[in-house]
Design a protein around this motif. Structure first.
Motif, PDB file in Angstrom:
ATOM      1  N   GLN A  69      -6.336   2.537  -4.049  1.00 16.37           N
ATOM      2  CA  GLN A  69      -4.953   2.111  -3.923  1.00 16.37           C
ATOM      3  C   GLN A  69      -4.281   2.210  -5.285  1.00 16.37           C
ATOM      4  N   LYS A  76      -2.449   6.643   6.395  1.00 17.15           N
ATOM      5  CA  LYS A  76      -3.750   6.311   5.787  1.00 17.15           C
ATOM      6  C   LYS A  76      -4.495   7.542   5.274  1.00 17.15           C
ATOM      7  N   HIS A 131       0.233   1.854   7.720  1.00 19.61           N
ATOM      8  CA  HIS A 131      -1.200   2.145   7.560  1.00 19.61           C
ATOM      9  C   HIS A 131      -1.641   3.220   8.542  1.00 19.61           C
ATOM     10  N   ASN A 151       3.822  -2.947   7.988  1.00 25.01           N
ATOM     11  CA  ASN A 151       2.593  -2.625   7.265  1.00 25.01           C
ATOM     12  C   ASN A 151       1.560  -1.979   8.173  1.00 25.01           C
ATOM     13  N   SER A 208       0.809  -1.216   0.000  1.00 23.49           N
ATOM     14  CA  SER A 208       0.000   0.000   0.000  1.00 23.49           C
ATOM     15  C   SER A 208       0.844   1.269   0.000  1.00 23.49           C
TER      16      SER A 208
END
Length: 816
Positions: free
Chosen positions: A807, A445, A441, A437, A252
């Protein structure tokens, strides 16, 4: 450059070329790994370089590793040495043969033979003494080959062995003797030729070959930029920029389009896989900007590193380093602790808690240093996980989020970096992929940045901008939206660091510059944002013709402009296909009904599985006002002139009376409902007599009383039936699939849903499988600056909500 005139362009008068700031372009090993890759690099140079620029090259992909293996085989005196040497030579010979003409091929192969003979001699007799010389051949071969290819295909070029000018103190510190290196470089420059210079290698003050360490070619490029005062350095590599985390580990991760110098330097220090610790050092005292771009897809905008404003300073990223050591000792407190951190360039440390974090290979040196202070030390395997951003230690919200993101992990300590650009968590175990990860995030985010460009600064555009500050402050979906462009028909104002929304129009009046289509598209194609949204509030057909280019660049469009959505069937299909291919969003709720949610309603019905069979109504606020007001008390022409004086009609009222605007709106809605038709399929009643259609505006207004008899007759006939007249749009599809579409004057019962509107209101009636006997009706103001501007804002919120959850696909070839 076109190949046919490349030499002419690149060999222009030196004084003219000197007006261009020098650029440095560095190509990594993966960018030069094959003949196909080198051809791609040559094309990049053709398009991006001037004669006084500098090209810096790494060894062709895999060559340095092969030379290292060869060196170790020589140390171990293995029997495969001869075979490995032959393989390296064969690989180079194949590149030469594939890329050069026969005469130049023969010359370079002869030079390669001589090099390999020297290489063999060193490997067999004194490999340790000549380790750096052995490794240097990779860059030497790469630069020689690229220079010859350029001379054949693009422009005159010459190769420079950086050992002929670049002097450093030693392999470890790699500090440059700037004055000597600069003087010697200028002595080597050749007029009217493009320089191709070896990266990675240099000489020390004893005239011995030195290497600048792994990924040293990036360092070479920035050294050369500092020596010549280059404006830009571009690192052409196998990834398309710097990401908010290692994209191989964090799927991501998002691209960081712009990074402040200090943040980039800290990322390099803390393990970023593309940036390296020494790369930015030579640029510390220069205004040079560093770019990272992909040679595999040069059309993609990469990452720029330099001095930027507040938007770039808001970027956050997460990085990590494993295989570290936590060293704890009483000697790491107070002044000695500060001294130890400097002596060992510690990853981090705390002189109150008495620890430093170092790389594993430093353990022996640290032990020896502590022995001289007669203190004990405890070493513990460790790792660090860091959030990096501009002056990030001063942002309490970031500190709190970082702490929360680590609540389930065993954290030994959290440390702020002395440069203030990172917060580090020291872990006494390896940083796992899962932890990385999760923290990424939590920290990034909400970090996607959306650039907003407003085209059209008339009545509606001004109102949209007046409403924008309040919208940005109150709507969460717009939190990361930045106004970056204002465009009119002839001028534009762009600012990558954002245009102050409260002063947007005054800044435009003060700073806007003339612009043409190519300049506009150039800026839009290279915008530094995760997403870009163009709001088109122009009435211009010419501007709508740019939509195809916007969509090809992945730019999103909010259009109050009706031209594109009502263009020819082929063009409309092409626009939809281009938008779908690049995943561009195209919203146009205000093309019909101003702020009324008619497009949303149609879309919702289709998404829910309904089938629309009829769309009808009054789609023109102007014609709504005229026919709701016209009762015969005043002649029609007097009423029309009154509407003109109030600004209800267009400056030329024939634009309204022709019905063309209503025709386009009906076409837009029918297409939104999933039907394929064109303007020619919609019958349109023009309310202006043929004799008045070709007059100038003043002549038409002077002869407007010629309209009176027709409308008086239509009104009186309707009154005789106890009815009224309205200008109606109708579209329907029969059970057999036959389409019928028309716009024109109709006689309606006074009880009809279309008969009793507030003047200027629009009304839309939809019949469908679920709304057949009792149609769905949407009614409200169909014109006005407030409702239209609010409709555009509704589209903006909707589009941003979608983009914030999207994404992006990481385009990754691999990282050197």
């Amino acid at each position: 450059m076109k190949q046919s005139n490349a030499a002419e362009k690149l060999t222009a008068d030196q004084n003219q070329l000197a007006k261009h700031a020098i650029q440095v372009h560095k190509f990594g090993g993966s960018s030069l790994a094959s003949a196909q890759c080198i051809v791609r690099v040559v094309d990049i140079i053709r398009q991006h370089c001037q004669l006084n620029d500098i090209v810096v090259v790494s060894a062709n992909g895999g060559t340095t590793d092969a030379l290292f293996a060869l060196y170790h085989q020589a140390i171990l005196q293995t029997e495969t040495l001869e075979i490995s040497l032959h393989d390296i030579k064969s690989m180079q010979a194949q590149l030469i043969s594939e890329l050069l003409s026969s005469s130049n091929e023969k010359r370079l192969l002869t030079q390669l033979d001589a090099d390999c003979a020297q290489l063999k001699k060193w490997l067999e007799n004194s490999p340790q003494q000549h380790q750096a010389d052995i490794l240097a051949f990779g860059e030497l071969w790469s630069a020689r080959l690229l220079s010859e290819v350029l001379s054949e295909k693009v422009c005159p070029s010459f190769m420079v062995d950086s050992r002929d000018f670049l002097v450093i103190d030693n392999d470890k510190a790699c500090q440059v003797n700037t004055q000597v290196s600069k003087t010697q470089l200028y002595q080597l420059k050749q007029r009217h030729k493009l320089a191709v210079i070896t990266g990675y290698i240099a000489k020390n003050s004893q005239n011995e070959t030195c290497t600048l360490g792994r990924n040293g070619s990036d360092y070479s490029a920035t050294i050369m930029a500092s020596l010549v005062g280059a404006l830009n350095v571009t690192l052409w590599t196998d990834v398309d920029g710097i990401y908010s985390a290692d994209p191989r580990v964090v799927p991501s991760a998002r691209k960081l389009h712009r990074l402040p110098n200090g943040v980039a330097k800290e990322l390099g220090r803390l393990g970023n896989p593309v940036l390296h610790a020494k790369t930015l050092q030579p640029l510390t005292d220069h205004s040079t900007h560093l770019h990272v771009a992909s040679s595999f897809d040069p059309s993609i905008s990469g990452t720029e590193i330099g001095k930027f404003g507040q938007i770039a300073k808001q970027e956050l990223s997460v990085t990590f380093l494993n295989d570290l050591l936590l060293a704890q000792s009483d000697s790491f407190t107070g002044n000695l602790g500060e001294q130890a951190q400097q002596e060992f360039s510690a990853v981090c440390g705390d002189d109150k808690a008495g620890f430093i974090v170092i790389h594993q290979e430093q353990q022996k040196a640290v032990s020896q240093w502590l022995a001289s202070h007669d203190t004990e030390v405890k070493f513990t395997p460790a790792s660090i996980l860091a959030t990096v951003g501009h002056k990030v230690i001063h942002h309490g919200d970031v500190q709190a989020r970082f702490k929360r993101s680590l609540r389930h992990s065993k954290t030994f300590a959290r440390v702020n970096s002395p440069n203030e650009h990172s917060i580090m968590a020291v872990l006494t175990q390896a940083c796992t992929t899962e932890l990385l990860n999760n923290v990424h995030h939590d920290m990034t985010k909400d970090a996607r940045h959306i650039g907003l460009v407003v085209a059209g600064l008339g009545n509606i555009g001004e109102r949209f901008l007046e409403m924008l500050p309040a919208q940005l402050s109150r709507v969460p979906a717009l939190e990361n939206v930045h106004l970056v462009g204002l465009v009119s028909s002839k001028k534009a104002l762009f600012n990558n660091d954002g245009i102050e929304v409260n002063q947007a129009l005054s800044l435009y009046q003060k700073d806007a510059q003339p612009i043409d289509k190519s300049e506009l598209m150039s800026w839009l194609a290279n915008h530094p944002y995760d997403e870009l949204v163009v709001v088109d509030v122009t009435p211009s057909e010419q501007f709508s013709l740019l939509y195809e280019d916007f969509f090809k660049q992945g730019i999103h469009v909010i259009g109050a402009n009706k031209w594109a959505a009502s263009s020819s069937t082929d063009n409309y299909k092409s626009l939809l296909a281009s938008a779908a291919k690049s995943k561009s969003l195209w919203f146009g709720n205000t093309t019909v009904g101003a702020g009324l949610p008619i497009n949303y309603a149609i879309n919702d019905l289709l998404n829910s599985g309904d089938n629309i069979t009829e769309i009808s109504g009054i789609f023109s606020g102007t014609l709504s006002w005229i026919f709701e007001t016209y009762d015969g008390t005043l002649p029609f022409s007097k009423l029309m002139l009154d509407a003109l004086s109030q600004g209800i009609t267009e400056p030329d009222p024939r634009e309204d009376l022709s019905g063309r605007d209503v025709q386009r709106k009906l076409l837009i809605l029918a297409r939104a409902a999933g039907f394929e038709l064109s303007l020619a399929d919609i019958k349109c009643q023009n309310l202006v007599p043929d004799a008045l259609q070709t007059l100038s505006i003043p002549d038409f207004l002077a002869a407007a009383d010629q309209l009176d008899s027709f409308f008086s007759e239509q009104l009186n006939q309707a009154k005789e039936q106890q009815c009224c007249i309205r200008y109606i749009a109708r579209f329907s599809v029969s059970e057999s699939g036959k389409l019928t579409a028309k716009v024109g004057l109709e006689v309606l019962s006074n009880n009809d849903a279309f008969a009793n509107l507030t003047p200027c209101d629009n009304i839309f009636q939809i019949k469908s499988g679920w709304y057949q006997e009792n149609p769905l009706i949407i009614r409200g103001p169909g014109a006005g600056r407030d409702v239209t501007a609010s409709g555009i804002h509704s589209d903006l919120v909707n589009i941003c909500q979608r983009l914030n959850t999207r994404q992006s696909q990481v385009k990754l070839k691999g990282i050197d």
